[in-house]
Design a protein around this motif. Structure first.
Motif, short mmCIF file in Angstrom:
data_model
loop_
_atom_site.label_atom_id
_atom_site.label_comp_id
_atom_site.label_asym_id
_atom_site.label_seq_id
_atom_site.Cartn_x
_atom_site.Cartn_y
_atom_site.Cartn_z
N ILE A 138 -6.03 1.31 -4.30
CA ILE A 138 -5.14 2.66 -4.24
C ILE A 138 -4.39 2.17 -5.98
O ILE A 138 -4.40 3.28 -6.94
CB ILE A 138 -4.29 2.38 -3.68
CG1 ILE A 138 -4.02 2.72 -1.80
CG2 ILE A 138 -2.75 3.22 -3.54
CD1 ILE A 138 -3.54 2.95 -0.99
N ALA A 171 1.28 4.00 -3.10
CA ALA A 171 0.62 5.63 -2.98
C ALA A 171 1.24 6.53 -3.73
O ALA A 171 0.87 7.22 -3.55
CB ALA A 171 0.47 5.30 -1.78
N ILE A 174 0.65 -0.89 0.26
CA ILE A 174 -0.82 0.23 -0.10
C ILE A 174 0.79 1.51 -0.58
O ILE A 174 0.68 2.13 -0.70
CB ILE A 174 -0.65 0.12 1.14
CG1 ILE A 174 -2.27 -0.81 1.28
CG2 ILE A 174 -1.69 1.65 1.17
CD1 ILE A 174 -3.07 -1.27 2.39
N ARG A 234 -4.68 11.24 -4.89
CA ARG A 234 -3.57 11.19 -4.43
C ARG A 234 -3.33 12.06 -2.77
O ARG A 234 -3.20 10.79 -2.23
CB ARG A 234 -2.57 12.06 -5.18
CG ARG A 234 -1.36 12.02 -4.32
CD ARG A 234 -0.52 13.69 -5.17
NE ARG A 234 -0.31 13.21 -6.49
CZ ARG A 234 0.27 12.81 -7.01
NH1 ARG A 234 1.67 11.33 -5.70
NH2 ARG A 234 1.33 11.97 -8.17
N TYR A 248 -5.49 -1.38 -1.13
CA TYR A 248 -4.29 -1.63 -1.78
C TYR A 248 -5.01 -2.21 -3.65
O TYR A 248 -4.40 -1.48 -4.52
CB TYR A 248 -3.67 -2.97 -2.26
CG TYR A 248 -2.53 -3.51 -2.79
CD1 TYR A 248 -2.77 -4.33 -3.98
CD2 TYR A 248 -1.39 -2.76 -2.93
CE1 TYR A 248 -2.40 -4.39 -4.85
CE2 TYR A 248 -0.46 -2.50 -3.78
CZ TYR A 248 -0.85 -3.32 -4.72
OH TYR A 248 0.15 -3.99 -6.02
N VAL A 281 0.00 7.00 -7.30
CA VAL A 281 -1.10 7.17 -7.91
C VAL A 281 -1.30 8.21 -8.91
O VAL A 281 -0.80 9.39 -8.41
CB VAL A 281 -2.16 7.53 -6.55
CG1 VAL A 281 -1.87 5.96 -5.95
CG2 VAL A 281 -1.16 8.29 -5.30
N CYS A 287 -4.83 8.55 -1.04
CA CYS A 287 -4.27 6.90 -0.93
C CYS A 287 -3.51 7.76 0.16
O CYS A 287 -3.21 6.90 0.55
CB CYS A 287 -4.03 7.71 -2.51
SG CYS A 287 -5.55 6.62 -3.55
N GLN A 288 -2.49 8.36 -0.26
CA GLN A 288 -1.73 9.21 0.74
C GLN A 288 -1.62 9.25 2.35
O GLN A 288 -1.05 8.07 3.30
CB GLN A 288 -0.79 10.06 0.43
CG GLN A 288 0.10 10.45 -1.22
CD GLN A 288 1.20 11.14 -1.10
OE1 GLN A 288 0.73 12.18 -0.90
NE2 GLN A 288 1.57 11.42 -1.78
N ALA A 333 -2.46 6.05 3.05
CA ALA A 333 -0.62 4.47 3.28
C ALA A 333 -0.40 5.10 4.74
O ALA A 333 0.37 4.00 5.46
CB ALA A 333 0.37 4.74 2.04
#
Length: 510
Positions: free
Chosen positions: A88, A32, A28, A39, A85, A35, A42-43, A46
Protein backbone atom coordinates in the motif's frame (compact mmCIF):
# COMPACT_ATOMS: atom_id res chain seq x y z
CA UNK A 1 14.50 -0.75 -11.37
CA UNK A 2 12.45 -3.86 -10.45
CA UNK A 3 15.43 -5.34 -8.64
CA UNK A 4 15.95 -2.26 -6.52
CA UNK A 5 12.21 -2.07 -5.73
CA UNK A 6 12.29 -5.68 -4.55
CA UNK A 7 15.28 -5.03 -2.31
CA UNK A 8 13.54 -2.00 -0.81
CA UNK A 9 10.40 -4.00 -0.13
CA UNK A 10 12.34 -6.72 1.70
CA UNK A 11 14.05 -4.06 3.79
CA UNK A 12 10.69 -2.47 4.71
CA UNK A 13 9.24 -5.84 5.76
CA UNK A 14 12.31 -6.48 7.92
CA UNK A 15 11.85 -3.10 9.62
CA UNK A 16 8.22 -4.04 10.46
CA UNK A 17 9.17 -7.37 12.02
CA UNK A 18 8.55 -6.15 15.56
CA UNK A 19 5.09 -4.66 14.90
CA UNK A 20 2.12 -6.80 16.01
CA UNK A 21 -1.09 -7.40 14.08
CA UNK A 22 -3.03 -4.53 15.69
CA UNK A 23 -0.27 -2.03 14.96
CA UNK A 24 -0.01 -3.19 11.35
CA UNK A 25 -3.78 -2.90 10.86
CA UNK A 26 -3.75 0.71 12.10
CA UNK A 27 -0.84 1.52 9.78
CA UNK A 28 -2.62 -0.09 6.81
CA UNK A 29 -5.82 1.92 7.45
CA UNK A 30 -3.88 5.20 7.64
CA UNK A 31 -1.71 4.42 4.61
CA UNK A 32 -4.77 3.55 2.46
CA UNK A 33 -6.21 7.05 2.96
CA UNK A 34 -3.45 8.76 0.93
CA UNK A 35 -2.64 6.27 -1.87
CA UNK A 36 -2.39 7.58 -5.43
CA UNK A 37 -2.47 4.29 -7.34
CA UNK A 38 -4.81 1.29 -6.96
CA UNK A 39 -6.88 3.36 -4.54
CA UNK A 40 -9.97 1.13 -4.65
CA UNK A 41 -8.01 -2.07 -4.03
CA UNK A 42 -5.97 -0.53 -1.20
CA UNK A 43 -9.05 0.82 0.56
CA UNK A 44 -10.73 -2.58 0.23
CA UNK A 45 -7.66 -4.14 1.85
CA UNK A 46 -7.88 -1.60 4.68
CA UNK A 47 -11.56 -2.44 5.32
CA UNK A 48 -10.81 -6.16 5.43
CA UNK A 49 -7.81 -5.58 7.68
CA UNK A 50 -10.07 -3.70 10.10
CA UNK A 51 -12.48 -6.67 10.04
CA UNK A 52 -9.53 -8.97 10.82
CA UNK A 53 -8.71 -6.80 13.84
CA UNK A 54 -12.28 -7.12 15.16
CA UNK A 55 -12.10 -10.92 14.80
CA UNK A 56 -8.74 -11.04 16.59
CA UNK A 57 -10.19 -9.13 19.54
CA UNK A 58 -12.90 -11.78 19.84
CA UNK A 59 -10.29 -14.56 19.76
CA UNK A 60 -7.93 -13.05 22.34
CA UNK A 61 -9.98 -14.30 25.28
CA UNK A 62 -10.42 -17.86 24.04
CA UNK A 63 -8.55 -20.93 25.27
CA UNK A 64 -7.59 -21.84 21.70
CA UNK A 65 -5.23 -18.86 21.55
CA UNK A 66 -3.00 -20.80 23.96
CA UNK A 67 -2.55 -23.57 21.37
CA UNK A 68 0.17 -23.64 18.73
CA UNK A 69 -2.37 -24.61 16.03
CA UNK A 70 -4.11 -21.28 16.59
CA UNK A 71 -1.02 -19.14 17.15
CA UNK A 72 0.61 -20.32 13.90
CA UNK A 73 -2.10 -18.81 11.64
CA UNK A 74 -1.95 -15.55 13.64
CA UNK A 75 1.80 -15.36 13.12
CA UNK A 76 1.32 -16.02 9.39
CA UNK A 77 -1.34 -13.30 9.34
CA UNK A 78 1.14 -10.77 10.69
CA UNK A 79 3.49 -11.61 7.82
CA UNK A 80 0.64 -11.06 5.34
CA UNK A 81 -0.24 -7.72 6.98
CA UNK A 82 3.38 -6.57 6.76
CA UNK A 83 3.40 -7.39 3.07
CA UNK A 84 0.08 -5.57 2.61
CA UNK A 85 1.40 -2.43 4.31
CA UNK A 86 4.54 -2.37 2.16
CA UNK A 87 2.44 -2.76 -1.01
CA UNK A 88 0.00 0.00 0.00
CA UNK A 89 2.83 2.43 0.78
CA UNK A 90 4.38 1.62 -2.59
CA UNK A 91 1.14 2.82 -4.20
CA UNK A 92 1.89 6.36 -2.98
CA UNK A 93 4.30 6.71 -5.91
CA UNK A 94 2.32 7.91 -8.96
CA UNK A 95 5.24 8.59 -11.35
CA UNK A 96 5.03 7.42 -14.95
CA UNK A 97 8.29 5.45 -14.66
CA UNK A 98 7.05 3.57 -11.59
CA UNK A 99 3.76 2.82 -13.32
CA UNK A 100 5.52 1.50 -16.41
CA UNK A 101 8.00 -0.71 -14.54
CA UNK A 102 6.00 -1.94 -11.58
CA UNK A 103 2.29 -1.43 -12.34
CA UNK A 104 1.43 -4.97 -13.49
CA UNK A 105 3.50 -6.72 -10.83
CA UNK A 106 2.07 -4.46 -8.14
CA UNK A 107 -1.51 -5.29 -9.14
CA UNK A 108 -0.74 -9.02 -9.02
CA UNK A 109 0.81 -8.72 -5.57
CA UNK A 110 -2.15 -6.73 -4.26
CA UNK A 111 -4.53 -9.37 -5.61
CA UNK A 112 -2.51 -12.12 -3.93
CA UNK A 113 -2.53 -10.34 -0.56
CA UNK A 114 -6.25 -9.68 -0.92
CA UNK A 115 -6.89 -13.41 -1.39
CA UNK A 116 -4.80 -14.22 1.69
CA UNK A 117 -6.70 -11.75 3.86
CA UNK A 118 -10.00 -13.16 2.55
CA UNK A 119 -8.81 -16.58 3.71
CA UNK A 120 -8.22 -15.30 7.27
CA UNK A 121 -11.70 -13.73 7.27
CA UNK A 122 -13.03 -17.26 6.76
CA UNK A 123 -10.58 -18.99 9.11
CA UNK A 124 -10.95 -16.95 12.30
CA UNK A 125 -14.77 -17.34 12.60
CA UNK A 126 -14.15 -21.07 12.32
CA UNK A 127 -11.55 -20.97 15.12
CA UNK A 128 -13.99 -19.03 17.29
CA UNK A 129 -16.67 -21.61 16.56
CA UNK A 130 -14.37 -24.46 17.58
CA UNK A 131 -13.58 -22.71 20.87
CA UNK A 132 -17.26 -22.05 21.59
CA UNK A 133 -18.10 -25.67 20.83
CA UNK A 134 -15.41 -26.97 23.19
CA UNK A 135 -16.60 -24.66 25.98
CA UNK A 136 -20.21 -25.66 25.38
CA UNK A 137 -19.31 -29.37 25.42
CA UNK A 138 -17.32 -28.96 28.66
CA UNK A 139 -20.21 -27.20 30.39
CA UNK A 140 -22.67 -29.77 29.10
CA UNK A 141 -20.55 -32.65 30.39
CA UNK A 142 -20.39 -31.01 33.83
CA UNK A 143 -24.11 -30.26 33.94
CA UNK A 144 -25.10 -33.70 32.60
CA UNK A 145 -22.38 -36.20 33.55
CA UNK A 146 -24.53 -39.11 32.34
CA UNK A 147 -24.88 -37.62 28.85
CA UNK A 148 -23.43 -40.02 26.28
CA UNK A 149 -20.69 -39.17 23.83
CA UNK A 150 -23.05 -39.98 20.94
CA UNK A 151 -25.58 -37.38 22.11
CA UNK A 152 -22.96 -34.65 22.52
CA UNK A 153 -21.49 -35.47 19.10
CA UNK A 154 -24.96 -35.21 17.55
CA UNK A 155 -25.55 -31.82 19.17
CA UNK A 156 -22.09 -30.61 18.07
CA UNK A 157 -22.85 -31.75 14.51
CA UNK A 158 -26.12 -29.82 14.53
CA UNK A 159 -24.35 -26.67 15.71
CA UNK A 160 -21.66 -27.18 13.06
CA UNK A 161 -24.25 -27.28 10.25
CA UNK A 162 -25.98 -24.22 11.70
CA UNK A 163 -22.66 -22.35 11.89
CA UNK A 164 -21.76 -23.28 8.31
CA UNK A 165 -25.08 -21.87 7.03
CA UNK A 166 -24.65 -18.68 9.05
CA UNK A 167 -21.04 -18.20 7.97
CA UNK A 168 -21.92 -18.83 4.31
CA UNK A 169 -24.74 -16.27 4.35
CA UNK A 170 -22.63 -13.65 6.18
CA UNK A 171 -19.70 -14.08 3.81
CA UNK A 172 -21.88 -13.79 0.71
CA UNK A 173 -23.60 -10.74 2.26
CA UNK A 174 -20.20 -9.14 2.88
CA UNK A 175 -19.25 -9.84 -0.72
CA UNK A 176 -22.38 -8.06 -1.98
CA UNK A 177 -21.71 -5.03 0.25
CA UNK A 178 -18.14 -4.75 -0.99
CA UNK A 179 -19.33 -4.97 -4.61
CA UNK A 180 -21.78 -2.04 -4.25
CA UNK A 181 -20.72 0.71 -6.60
CA UNK A 182 -18.43 -1.66 -8.49
CA UNK A 183 -18.93 -3.74 -11.59
CA UNK A 184 -20.85 -7.00 -11.00
CA UNK A 185 -18.45 -9.80 -10.04
CA UNK A 186 -17.48 -12.27 -12.68
CA UNK A 187 -19.01 -15.74 -12.42
CA UNK A 188 -15.64 -17.27 -11.61
CA UNK A 189 -15.17 -14.81 -8.70
CA UNK A 190 -18.57 -15.70 -7.25
CA UNK A 191 -17.88 -19.42 -7.56
CA UNK A 192 -14.49 -18.93 -5.93
CA UNK A 193 -16.08 -17.09 -2.98
CA UNK A 194 -18.72 -19.80 -2.47
CA UNK A 195 -16.01 -22.45 -2.65
CA UNK A 196 -13.99 -20.69 0.06
CA UNK A 197 -17.00 -20.43 2.35
CA UNK A 198 -18.41 -23.91 1.85
CA UNK A 199 -15.17 -25.87 2.11
CA UNK A 200 -15.11 -25.91 5.92
CA UNK A 201 -13.40 -29.29 6.04
CA UNK A 202 -10.49 -27.89 4.06
CA UNK A 203 -10.11 -25.00 6.50
CA UNK A 204 -10.09 -27.40 9.45
CA UNK A 205 -7.33 -29.43 7.83
CA UNK A 206 -5.38 -26.27 7.05
CA UNK A 207 -5.26 -25.29 10.72
CA UNK A 208 -3.23 -28.44 11.32
CA UNK A 209 -0.60 -27.20 8.89
CA UNK A 210 -0.10 -30.49 7.03
CA UNK A 211 0.79 -32.56 10.05
CA UNK A 212 1.45 -36.22 9.47
CA UNK A 213 2.83 -35.58 5.98
CA UNK A 214 5.87 -37.79 6.71
CA UNK A 215 3.80 -40.76 7.89
CA UNK A 216 3.32 -43.88 5.78
CA UNK A 217 -0.24 -44.73 4.81
CA UNK A 218 -0.83 -48.49 5.16
CA UNK A 219 -3.68 -50.33 3.47
CA UNK A 220 -5.97 -52.44 5.62
CA UNK A 221 -4.79 -55.56 3.78
CA UNK A 222 -1.19 -54.74 4.81
CA UNK A 223 -2.31 -54.45 8.44
CA UNK A 224 -4.16 -57.77 8.25
CA UNK A 225 -1.11 -59.47 6.76
CA UNK A 226 1.19 -58.00 9.43
CA UNK A 227 -1.01 -59.23 12.31
CA UNK A 228 -2.22 -62.56 10.85
CA UNK A 229 -5.75 -61.16 10.67
CA UNK A 230 -5.48 -59.70 14.18
CA UNK A 231 -4.61 -63.05 15.68
CA UNK A 232 -4.89 -63.39 19.46
CA UNK A 233 -1.31 -64.67 19.43
CA UNK A 234 -0.25 -61.23 18.19
CA UNK A 235 -2.17 -59.35 20.90
CA UNK A 236 0.23 -57.59 23.29
CA UNK A 237 -1.99 -55.07 25.09
CA UNK A 238 -5.35 -53.35 25.37
CA UNK A 239 -7.02 -50.34 26.96
CA UNK A 240 -9.98 -48.01 26.72
CA UNK A 241 -8.93 -47.06 23.17
CA UNK A 242 -8.86 -50.64 21.79
CA UNK A 243 -6.07 -53.19 21.24
CA UNK A 244 -2.34 -53.33 20.44
CA UNK A 245 -0.85 -56.11 18.28
CA UNK A 246 2.68 -57.07 17.38
CA UNK A 247 3.03 -56.87 13.62
CA UNK A 248 5.63 -57.84 11.07
CA UNK A 249 5.88 -55.75 7.91
CA UNK A 250 6.79 -57.20 4.52
CA UNK A 251 10.32 -55.78 4.88
CA UNK A 252 10.77 -57.82 8.08
CA UNK A 253 10.48 -54.92 10.52
CA UNK A 254 8.59 -55.56 13.77
CA UNK A 255 6.00 -52.92 14.61
CA UNK A 256 3.30 -52.26 17.21
CA UNK A 257 -0.16 -51.85 15.66
CA UNK A 258 -2.73 -49.93 17.69
CA UNK A 259 -6.28 -50.68 16.57
CA UNK A 260 -8.88 -48.28 17.94
CA UNK A 261 -12.18 -49.84 18.96
CA UNK A 262 -15.03 -48.38 16.90
CA UNK A 263 -17.28 -48.61 19.98
CA UNK A 264 -14.85 -46.68 22.18
CA UNK A 265 -15.92 -43.13 23.01
CA UNK A 266 -12.28 -42.01 23.32
CA UNK A 267 -10.89 -43.79 20.25
CA UNK A 268 -11.57 -41.25 17.46
CA UNK A 269 -10.40 -38.27 19.55
CA UNK A 270 -7.20 -40.03 20.66
CA UNK A 271 -6.49 -41.12 17.09
CA UNK A 272 -6.69 -37.54 15.79
CA UNK A 273 -4.62 -36.19 18.67
CA UNK A 274 -1.83 -38.73 18.16
CA UNK A 275 -1.74 -38.15 14.40
CA UNK A 276 -1.36 -34.41 15.06
CA UNK A 277 1.13 -34.60 17.94
CA UNK A 278 3.62 -37.44 17.56
CA UNK A 279 4.93 -36.83 13.99
CA UNK A 280 6.21 -33.42 15.14
CA UNK A 281 7.97 -34.83 18.22
CA UNK A 282 11.41 -36.17 17.33
CA UNK A 283 13.22 -37.24 20.47
CA UNK A 284 15.00 -40.40 21.58
CA UNK A 285 12.62 -40.75 24.53
CA UNK A 286 9.39 -40.24 22.55
CA UNK A 287 7.82 -43.19 20.69
CA UNK A 288 8.13 -43.06 16.88
CA UNK A 289 4.86 -43.13 14.94
CA UNK A 290 5.59 -44.81 11.60
CA UNK A 291 2.23 -44.68 9.85
CA UNK A 292 -1.51 -45.08 9.95
CA UNK A 293 -4.44 -46.82 8.28
CA UNK A 294 -7.96 -45.41 7.87
CA UNK A 295 -10.61 -47.56 6.19
CA UNK A 296 -14.30 -47.38 7.01
CA UNK A 297 -14.58 -47.46 10.80
CA UNK A 298 -11.01 -48.72 11.17
CA UNK A 299 -8.55 -46.22 12.69
CA UNK A 300 -5.11 -47.79 13.11
CA UNK A 301 -1.70 -46.42 14.11
CA UNK A 302 1.63 -48.14 13.46
CA UNK A 303 4.51 -47.52 15.92
CA UNK A 304 8.03 -48.77 16.38
CA UNK A 305 8.01 -52.01 18.36
CA UNK A 306 9.34 -52.02 21.92
CA UNK A 307 10.23 -55.65 22.82
CA UNK A 308 10.30 -55.20 26.61
CA UNK A 309 6.76 -53.82 26.59
CA UNK A 310 5.78 -51.30 29.26
CA UNK A 311 7.41 -50.31 32.53
CA UNK A 312 4.32 -51.39 34.49
CA UNK A 313 4.72 -54.99 33.29
CA UNK A 314 8.35 -55.03 34.49
CA UNK A 315 7.51 -53.60 37.92
CA UNK A 316 4.59 -56.00 38.39
CA UNK A 317 6.75 -59.06 37.58
CA UNK A 318 9.06 -59.79 40.51
CA UNK A 319 11.40 -61.96 38.40
CA UNK A 320 11.91 -59.24 35.79
CA UNK A 321 12.14 -56.51 38.40
CA UNK A 322 14.91 -58.31 40.24
CA UNK A 323 17.00 -58.13 37.06
CA UNK A 324 16.44 -54.39 36.89
CA UNK A 325 19.36 -53.09 38.95
CA UNK A 326 19.61 -49.51 40.19
CA UNK A 327 21.76 -48.42 37.26
CA UNK A 328 19.05 -49.48 34.80
CA UNK A 329 16.32 -47.94 36.93
CA UNK A 330 18.17 -44.62 37.08
CA UNK A 331 18.62 -44.79 33.29
CA UNK A 332 14.85 -45.19 32.89
CA UNK A 333 14.12 -42.36 35.34
CA UNK A 334 16.43 -39.95 33.50
CA UNK A 335 14.98 -40.94 30.10
CA UNK A 336 11.41 -40.21 31.22
CA UNK A 337 12.51 -36.87 32.69
CA UNK A 338 14.36 -35.92 29.48
CA UNK A 339 11.32 -36.82 27.36
CA UNK A 340 8.95 -34.75 29.49
CA UNK A 341 11.34 -31.79 29.59
CA UNK A 342 11.41 -31.90 25.79
CA UNK A 343 7.59 -31.97 25.60
CA UNK A 344 7.23 -29.02 27.94
CA UNK A 345 9.74 -26.92 26.02
CA UNK A 346 8.93 -28.09 22.48
CA UNK A 347 8.84 -25.36 19.77
CA UNK A 348 8.19 -22.55 22.25
CA UNK A 349 5.01 -24.34 23.33
CA UNK A 350 4.23 -26.66 26.22
CA UNK A 351 2.81 -30.09 25.36
CA UNK A 352 1.13 -31.58 28.43
CA UNK A 353 0.87 -35.38 28.12
CA UNK A 354 -1.88 -35.59 30.77
CA UNK A 355 -1.55 -39.35 31.33
CA UNK A 356 1.98 -40.07 32.54
CA UNK A 357 1.98 -43.53 34.14
CA UNK A 358 4.10 -46.68 34.16
CA UNK A 359 1.98 -48.38 31.46
CA UNK A 360 2.64 -45.44 29.10
CA UNK A 361 6.42 -45.86 29.37
CA UNK A 362 7.72 -48.42 26.86
CA UNK A 363 11.13 -50.13 26.95
CA UNK A 364 13.26 -51.28 24.03
CA UNK A 365 15.66 -54.26 24.00
CA UNK A 366 18.26 -52.25 25.95
CA UNK A 367 15.71 -50.99 28.49
CA UNK A 368 15.74 -47.48 26.99
CA UNK A 369 12.48 -45.76 27.94
CA UNK A 370 10.11 -43.96 25.55
CA UNK A 371 6.92 -42.08 26.36
CA UNK A 372 3.85 -43.23 24.43
CA UNK A 373 0.06 -42.71 24.20
CA UNK A 374 -0.50 -39.02 23.41
CA UNK A 375 -4.26 -39.38 23.04
CA UNK A 376 -4.99 -36.94 25.88
CA UNK A 377 -2.17 -34.49 25.12
CA UNK A 378 -2.82 -30.74 25.24
CA UNK A 379 -0.81 -27.82 23.92
CA UNK A 380 -0.44 -24.77 26.16
CA UNK A 381 1.54 -21.55 26.26
CA UNK A 382 4.44 -22.09 28.71
CA UNK A 383 3.79 -21.19 32.36
CA UNK A 384 0.02 -20.93 31.86
CA UNK A 385 -3.01 -22.95 32.93
CA UNK A 386 -6.15 -23.96 31.07
CA UNK A 387 -9.54 -25.16 32.28
CA UNK A 388 -10.38 -28.49 30.65
CA UNK A 389 -12.48 -31.59 31.22
CA UNK A 390 -10.65 -33.75 33.78
CA UNK A 391 -9.19 -36.89 32.18
CA UNK A 392 -6.35 -39.23 33.07
CA UNK A 393 -5.72 -42.24 35.31
CA UNK A 394 -6.66 -42.44 38.98
CA UNK A 395 -3.59 -42.43 41.23
CA UNK A 396 -1.41 -40.67 38.66
CA UNK A 397 -3.63 -37.61 38.12
CA UNK A 398 -2.64 -34.34 39.76
CA UNK A 399 -5.07 -33.84 42.71
CA UNK A 400 -5.20 -30.08 42.14
CA UNK A 401 -6.12 -30.64 38.48
CA UNK A 402 -8.77 -33.20 39.48
CA UNK A 403 -10.29 -30.79 42.00
CA UNK A 404 -10.35 -27.65 39.83
CA UNK A 405 -10.08 -28.72 36.18
CA UNK A 406 -7.15 -26.29 35.79
CA UNK A 407 -4.19 -27.97 34.12
CA UNK A 408 -0.59 -26.98 33.54
CA UNK A 409 2.70 -28.74 32.85
CA UNK A 410 2.88 -29.45 36.61
CA UNK A 411 0.25 -32.19 36.09
CA UNK A 412 2.89 -34.20 34.21
CA UNK A 413 5.39 -33.46 36.98
CA UNK A 414 3.02 -35.06 39.49
CA UNK A 415 2.57 -38.16 37.29
CA UNK A 416 6.34 -38.42 36.91
CA UNK A 417 6.74 -38.26 40.70
CA UNK A 418 4.35 -41.20 41.15
CA UNK A 419 6.18 -43.22 38.47
CA UNK A 420 9.48 -42.38 40.19
CA UNK A 421 8.13 -43.80 43.46
CA UNK A 422 6.96 -46.92 41.61
CA UNK A 423 10.43 -47.49 40.14
CA UNK A 424 12.11 -46.98 43.51
CA UNK A 425 9.61 -49.01 45.55
CA UNK A 426 8.96 -51.79 43.03
CA UNK A 427 5.21 -51.39 43.63
CA UNK A 428 2.55 -50.04 41.29
CA UNK A 429 -0.03 -47.57 42.55
CA UNK A 430 -2.85 -50.06 42.02
CA UNK A 431 -1.17 -52.51 44.41
CA UNK A 432 -1.59 -49.97 47.23
CA UNK A 433 -5.25 -49.48 46.39
CA UNK A 434 -5.93 -53.24 46.25
CA UNK A 435 -4.15 -53.81 49.56
CA UNK A 436 -6.07 -51.06 51.32
CA UNK A 437 -9.37 -51.83 49.59
CA UNK A 438 -10.14 -48.14 49.34
CA UNK A 439 -10.36 -45.36 46.77
CA UNK A 440 -8.17 -43.06 48.85
CA UNK A 441 -4.93 -41.85 47.35
CA UNK A 442 -2.03 -44.31 47.91
CA UNK A 443 0.87 -43.50 50.28
CA UNK A 444 3.26 -42.06 47.62
CA UNK A 445 0.74 -39.27 47.00
CA UNK A 446 1.43 -38.04 50.54
CA UNK A 447 5.19 -38.52 50.34
CA UNK A 448 5.86 -34.79 50.78
CA UNK A 449 4.65 -35.21 54.39
CA UNK A 450 6.85 -38.23 55.13
CA UNK A 451 10.05 -38.12 57.13
CA UNK A 452 13.30 -39.81 56.04
CA UNK A 453 12.68 -43.09 57.92
CA UNK A 454 9.23 -43.61 56.43
CA UNK A 455 10.50 -42.85 52.93
CA UNK A 456 13.24 -45.48 53.29
CA UNK A 457 10.55 -48.09 53.81
CA UNK A 458 9.29 -47.36 50.29
CA UNK A 459 12.55 -48.59 48.67
CA UNK A 460 12.29 -51.94 46.83
CA UNK A 461 13.84 -54.67 49.03
CA UNK A 462 14.97 -56.47 45.86
CA UNK A 463 17.46 -53.71 45.14
CA UNK A 464 21.03 -54.69 46.03
CA UNK A 465 22.98 -51.45 46.05
CA UNK A 466 26.29 -50.10 47.27
CA UNK A 467 26.83 -47.01 49.39
CA UNK A 468 27.04 -44.61 46.48
CA UNK A 469 23.93 -46.03 44.76
CA UNK A 470 22.05 -45.80 48.05
CA UNK A 471 22.88 -42.09 48.18
CA UNK A 472 21.53 -41.72 44.61
CA UNK A 473 18.30 -43.47 45.62
CA UNK A 474 17.83 -41.06 48.52
CA UNK A 475 18.33 -38.11 46.17
CA UNK A 476 15.74 -39.55 43.76
CA UNK A 477 13.33 -40.06 46.65
CA UNK A 478 13.78 -36.38 47.50
CA UNK A 479 13.05 -35.40 43.88
CA UNK A 480 9.93 -37.59 43.84
CA UNK A 481 8.86 -36.00 47.11
CA UNK A 482 9.00 -32.55 45.50
CA UNK A 483 7.17 -33.72 42.37
CA UNK A 484 4.10 -35.08 44.19
CA UNK A 485 3.46 -32.01 46.30
CA UNK A 486 -0.28 -31.44 46.57
CA UNK A 487 0.01 -27.86 45.24
CA UNK A 488 1.29 -27.46 41.69
CA UNK A 489 3.10 -24.18 42.41
CA UNK A 490 5.41 -25.96 44.86
CA UNK A 491 6.52 -28.61 42.34
CA UNK A 492 9.65 -28.18 40.23
CA UNK A 493 9.54 -27.96 36.44
CA UNK A 494 10.75 -30.95 34.45
CA UNK A 495 13.85 -29.03 33.34
CA UNK A 496 14.65 -28.49 37.03
CA UNK A 497 14.05 -32.20 37.68
CA UNK A 498 16.52 -33.11 34.91
CA UNK A 499 19.11 -30.82 36.50
CA UNK A 500 18.55 -32.29 39.98
CA UNK A 501 18.86 -35.86 38.69
CA UNK A 502 22.07 -35.00 36.86
CA UNK A 503 23.59 -33.39 39.95
CA UNK A 504 22.60 -36.40 42.08
CA UNK A 505 24.18 -38.84 39.64
CA UNK A 506 27.45 -36.91 39.31
CA UNK A 507 27.76 -36.17 43.02
CA UNK A 508 27.66 -39.81 44.07
CA UNK A 509 29.11 -41.63 41.06
CA UNK A 510 32.46 -43.31 41.71
Amino acid sequence: MALWSGVGQVANIAQLAGVDAYGLISMIVEAAKTVKRNRETCQLLARRARMIGDLLQQLEGTQLMHHMETRNPVEQLEETLRHAYVLITSCHDSSYLHSFCMGGKQADQLREVQNEITFYLQLFPLVSFVDNTRTWERLLSRACPLCTRESTDALCAARHVEHEDRLRSEALKATKIENLGRHPPLKSDKEQMEGQVMNMGGLVNLIGGGKGAELSCFSFSQILAATDNFSEKKLVGNGGFGYVYKGNLINGRNVAIKRFDACSCQGPDEFRTEINAIPNLRHKNIIDLLGYCVQGEENILVYEYMPNKCLASIIADETKRELLNWSKRLQIIKAIADGLAFLHGHSQMCIVHRDIKASNILLDHEMNAKITDFGLALMLTPNTTAEVVVMGTYGYADPEYVATGNISEKADVYGFGIVLFEIISGRLIRSYMKAEGTRKLPPPAYAHKYDRKKLLKLVDPLLCVNKHEWAQILECVRVAQLCVHHFAKHRPTMSEVVTMLGVAQRAHAK
